[in-house]
Design a protein around this motif. Structure first.
Motif, mmCIF file in Angstrom:
data_model
loop_
_atom_site.group_PDB
_atom_site.id
_atom_site.type_symbol
_atom_site.label_atom_id
_atom_site.label_comp_id
_atom_site.label_asym_id
_atom_site.label_seq_id
_atom_site.Cartn_x
_atom_site.Cartn_y
_atom_site.Cartn_z
ATOM 1 N N GLN A 15 0.824 -1.206 0.000
ATOM 2 C CA GLN A 15 0.000 0.000 0.000
ATOM 3 C C GLN A 15 0.858 1.255 0.000
ATOM 4 O OE1 GLN A 15 -2.149 -1.442 3.558
ATOM 5 N NE2 GLN A 15 -4.030 -0.939 2.462
ATOM 6 N N VAL A 16 1.962 1.208 0.725
ATOM 7 C CA VAL A 16 2.882 2.342 0.751
ATOM 8 C C VAL A 16 3.461 2.588 -0.634
ATOM 9 C CG1 VAL A 16 5.054 3.218 1.672
ATOM 10 C CG2 VAL A 16 3.461 2.004 3.179
ATOM 11 N N HIS A 17 3.893 1.522 -1.298
ATOM 12 C CA HIS A 17 4.460 1.665 -2.650
ATOM 13 C C HIS A 17 3.429 2.238 -3.617
ATOM 14 C CE1 HIS A 17 8.080 -0.113 -1.281
ATOM 15 N NE2 HIS A 17 7.640 -1.356 -1.224
ATOM 16 N N LYS A 18 2.171 1.845 -3.438
ATOM 17 C CA LYS A 18 1.110 2.390 -4.289
ATOM 18 C C LYS A 18 0.928 3.882 -4.033
ATOM 19 C CE LYS A 18 -3.725 1.630 -5.623
ATOM 20 N NZ LYS A 18 -4.955 0.829 -5.369
ATOM 21 N N LEU A 19 1.007 4.291 -2.773
ATOM 22 C CA LEU A 19 0.884 5.707 -2.436
ATOM 23 C C LEU A 19 1.978 6.535 -3.087
ATOM 24 C CD1 LEU A 19 0.091 6.092 1.393
ATOM 25 C CD2 LEU A 19 -1.394 6.663 -0.524
ATOM 26 N N ARG A 20 3.191 5.987 -3.100
ATOM 27 C CA ARG A 20 4.344 6.750 -3.574
ATOM 28 C C ARG A 20 4.658 6.507 -5.048
ATOM 29 N NH1 ARG A 20 2.841 9.331 -0.348
ATOM 30 N NH2 ARG A 20 3.711 9.873 1.684
ATOM 31 N N ASN A 21 3.824 5.748 -5.723
ATOM 32 C CA ASN A 21 4.020 5.514 -7.147
ATOM 33 C C ASN A 21 3.756 6.796 -7.938
ATOM 34 O OD1 ASN A 21 4.362 4.101 -9.612
ATOM 35 N ND2 ASN A 21 2.129 3.905 -9.793
ATOM 36 N N LYS A 22 4.721 7.191 -8.735
ATOM 37 C CA LYS A 22 4.587 8.423 -9.525
ATOM 38 C C LYS A 22 3.975 8.084 -10.885
ATOM 39 C CE LYS A 22 8.673 10.517 -7.397
ATOM 40 N NZ LYS A 22 10.039 11.046 -7.635
#
Length: 511
Positions: A486-493
Motif C-alpha cells: 500500500q505504501v508503494h502504491k501511495l508513492r508511485n509516480k
C-alpha cells in the motif's frame, strides 16, 4: 545506582539542538571528565570521538550504557556491515513493538543502511555489547529536518481515492518519531524511564483550526465563522488581505478568533523583492485596520529561498507551510531568525472534492485522521478555505472535535506554549526503580514519563522518590497501519499525479 536521565550528544549544533528540543528531553554535550555511566542514559555519536574518548565509551558500555551511532559516525558498528544507499521511501518491513505505530518514512536522500536489519530496511539497528546496547540510525535527521524540498504526495484514505497535495519531501514527523522510538528503546534496554516535556499545556492533545481566506467574500467568511462559533472553536484566520481590503474591520468583530497574514495578494514568487513586498503591504493594511498579527502562512503553502529570506527579516512568531513540514509537532528552525514552523494536515475539503468525494466520505476521511492522531495523543490541525465546498463537513468534524478530549488553541497560543516548553528546564534521576525530578523553571509544563511503548504517564510533580507506575495511565491505540504494498502504491509516480502537479503549477498565481 543513582543515574541522571540526561541524553548526551557528541557535538552540539543548532540543527541537533532543534531535534532534541523537539523531543523535549534533558540533554547536553557529553563531558568525558564525568562518570559516563552515572551521568548519561544515552550517548548520541553525531560526530567522531577522539581515541581516548572511545576508550571511555567502551567502559560506559561495560557499565550497561547505551550508545546511538548516527550515519557514518561508526565506532562499534562495523562499517562493512552497512552500505550507502540512495533511498526515497523506507517501510517498516518487520514487527517491532517500539516501531509498530509507523508504517513508512519519506527521506529522498543518501543514507546508510545496516545489512542485518529489517527495521525500515536497515535504517535502524540494535545490538548488544556485553552489558550495554548499541543503536544505529543511518540518517542525519538533524540535517533532514531542516531541508525545504517538496513534492506532490498521496495520503491514504479508506473512504475513496487517495487525495494528494504538494508537501515536504521529507516526512519530518515520521522521521523524528523514529528517532524518539530509537532513544526510548535504548532507555528501556537499561530498565530506565524516558522523560520528556509534554506537547500540550494540559493533559489533552492540541487541536487547531486554520482558515486560509483566499478570495473569500463576506458571506462565505461569515458562514464559516458561524460554524466555528457554534462549536466554540478558536480558529486562526490567515487573511488574503487584498480580497477583504474594504471590510477588514469585519474580522475585528470575531470572538475568540486569531487573525494572521496570508499575504496582500494571493500569489507566490521566487523573487525576494516581490515576496517581501507582498508581506509588507499586507502588514501595513492590517496595521491600518488596527489588527495585530503574530503569524504568517504562504499562499499555496510554498516555501522557497525568497520566502525564507523575507521571513528571516521579519518578526513573526510562527509560520505554517506544509511544503516545509506537515502533520506533527512544531519544528524549530536552526536559523534563529526564522519563526517557529507549525505544521498542519495538508488535505482539505478542496483536495477531497477534486477526487470526487461525497460529503459523507469527506467526514470519514477526517474522522480517520482524528482517530489516528488521538490514538497517539498527537496534535491535529485542520484547515479550510471559505469558498471551497464542504462547509457541512467542517460543521460535522468540529462537532466531533468538541466531543473529544482535545485542547483547542489558536496558532499564536500554541506557539507561545511551545516557547515556554523550550524554556522549561528540568533534571531527572533514576534510583532503584524510583524517579526524582527537579526544576527551578517558572513555566508550568507537564513531563511525560514512559517506561514502555504501551503508553505513558504525565506529572508535574518535582521531588524525590516518585513511584514509577506499573501500567501507564495514557495508553496508545494504533489505528490501521499500511502494509508495504500500500505504501508503494501511495508513492508511485504515475501520469495522473504528474498532470495534477503541472495543472497546479500552471494555475498558481504569480506575483
Amino acid at each position: 545506582m543513582r543515574r541522571r536521565l540526561c541524553i548526551a550528544i557528541q557535538k552540539r549544533t543548532p540543527d541537533w539542538d532543534a531535534v532534541l528540543n523537539y523531543l523535549g528531553v534533558w540533554f547536553e554535550q557529553v563531558d568525558y571528565s564525568k562518570s559516563l555511566a552515572q551521568n548519561y542514559s544515552v550517548i548520541i555519536l553525531n560526530d567522531q570521538p577522539e581515541s581516548d574518548q572511545v576508550e571511555l565509551l567502551k567502559v560506559y558500555l561495560n557499565n550497561s550504557g547505551s550508545i546511538l551511532e548516527i550515519e557514518d559516525n561508526l565506532i562499534f558498528t562495523k562499517k562493512s556491515d552497512t552500505k550507502n544507499s540512495s533511498v526515497q521511501t523506507l517501510t517498516r518491513n518487520t514487527r517491532h513493538k517500539s516501531f509498530e505505530h509507523i508504517s513508512f518514512v519519506d527521506l529522498f536522500e543518501n543514507v546508510r543502511l545496516h545489512n542485518d536489519s529489517e527495521l525500515f530496511e536497515g535504517l535502524i539497528h540494535f545490538q548488544k555489547q556485553k552489558k550495554g546496547a548499541i543503536g544505529f540510525f543511518g540518517a542525519n535527521l538533524a540535517s533532514l529536518t531542516q531541508q525545504s524540498g517538496y513534492m506532490r504526495k498521496r495520503f491514504y484514505s479508506s473512504a475513496g481515492e487517495n487525495p494528494d497535495e504538494i508537501v515536504s519531501k521529507v516526512s519530518k514527523h515520521e522521521l523524528l518519531e523514529l528517532f524518539a522510538a530509537t532513544l526510548k528503546e535504548l532507555h528501556y534496554h537499561q530498565g530506565l524511564p524516558f522523560i520528556s516535556k509534554w506537547t500540550s499545556p494540559t493533559e489533552k492533545p492540541v487541536f487547531g483550526f486554520r482558515v486560509d481566506s483566499d478570495f473569500g467574500d463576506q458571506k462565505s467568511i461569515h458562514d464559516l465563522y458561524d460554524v466555528l462559533k457554534r462549536h466554540d472553536i478558536a480558529g486562526t484566520w490567515f487573511l488574503h488581505v487584498e480580497a477583504h481590503e474594504e471590510w477588514l474591520n469585519h474580522f475585528k468583530e470575531m470572538e475568540k478568533q486569531e487573525i494572521a497574514l496570508h499575504g496582500y495578494e494571493h500569489g507566490t514568487s521566487s523573487s525576494y523583492h516581490k515576496t517581501v513586498r507582498n508581506i509588507e503591504i499586507g502588514e501595513e493594511k492590517l496595521e491600518e485596520a488596527g489588527i495585530n498579527i503574530d503569524g504568517f502562512c504562504a499562499p499555496y503553502g510554498i516555501w522557497n529561498e525568497a520566502l525564507e529570506k523575507s521571513l528571516s527579516e521579519k518578526s513573526f512568531v510562527y509560520s505554517s507551510e506544509f511544503t516545509l513540514a506537515y502533520d506533527g509537532y512544531p519544528v524549530e528552525p536552526a536559523n534563529e531568525n526564522l519563526p517557529l514552523q507549525i505544521p498542519i494536515h495538508p488535505i482539505c475539503t478542496g483536495s477531497l472534492n477534486r477526487r470526487r468525494y461525497s460529503y459523507s466520505d469527506m467526514e470519514v476521511y477526517f474522522e480517520q485522521v482524528l482517530n489516528q492522531k488521538l490514538g497517539r495523543f498527537e496534535p491535529v490541525f485542520f484547515y479550510h478555505h471559505p469558498l471551497q465546498p464542504g462547509l457541512d463537513v467542517i460543521d460535522a468534524i468540529l462537532k466531533k472535535v468538541s466531543s473529544l478530549p482535545f485542547e483547542n488553541l489558536t496558532f499564536s497560543e500554541y506557539a507561545g506554549f511551545w516557547k515556554r516548553r523550550k524554556e522549561f528546564k528540568f533534571e531527572a534521576w533514576s534510583n532503584d526503580g524510583m524517579l526524582e525530578i527537579q526544576s527551578d523553571s517558572q513555566q508550568n509544563v507537564l513531563l511525560q514519563v514512559s517506561t514502555s511503548m504501551d503508553g505513558f504517564d504525565l506529572t508535574d510533580d518535582t521531588g524525590s522518590n516518585i513511584d514509577l507506575p506499573k501500567t501507564p495511565k495514557f495508553k496508545y491505540s494504533n489505528s490501521y497501519l499500511l502494509e508495504s504494498e500500500q505504501v508503494h502504491k501511495l508513492r508511485n509516480k504515475d501520469l495522473r499525479l504528474l498532470k495534477t502537479s503541472l495543472l497546479d503549477w500552471k494555475n498558481r498565481i504569480k506575483l
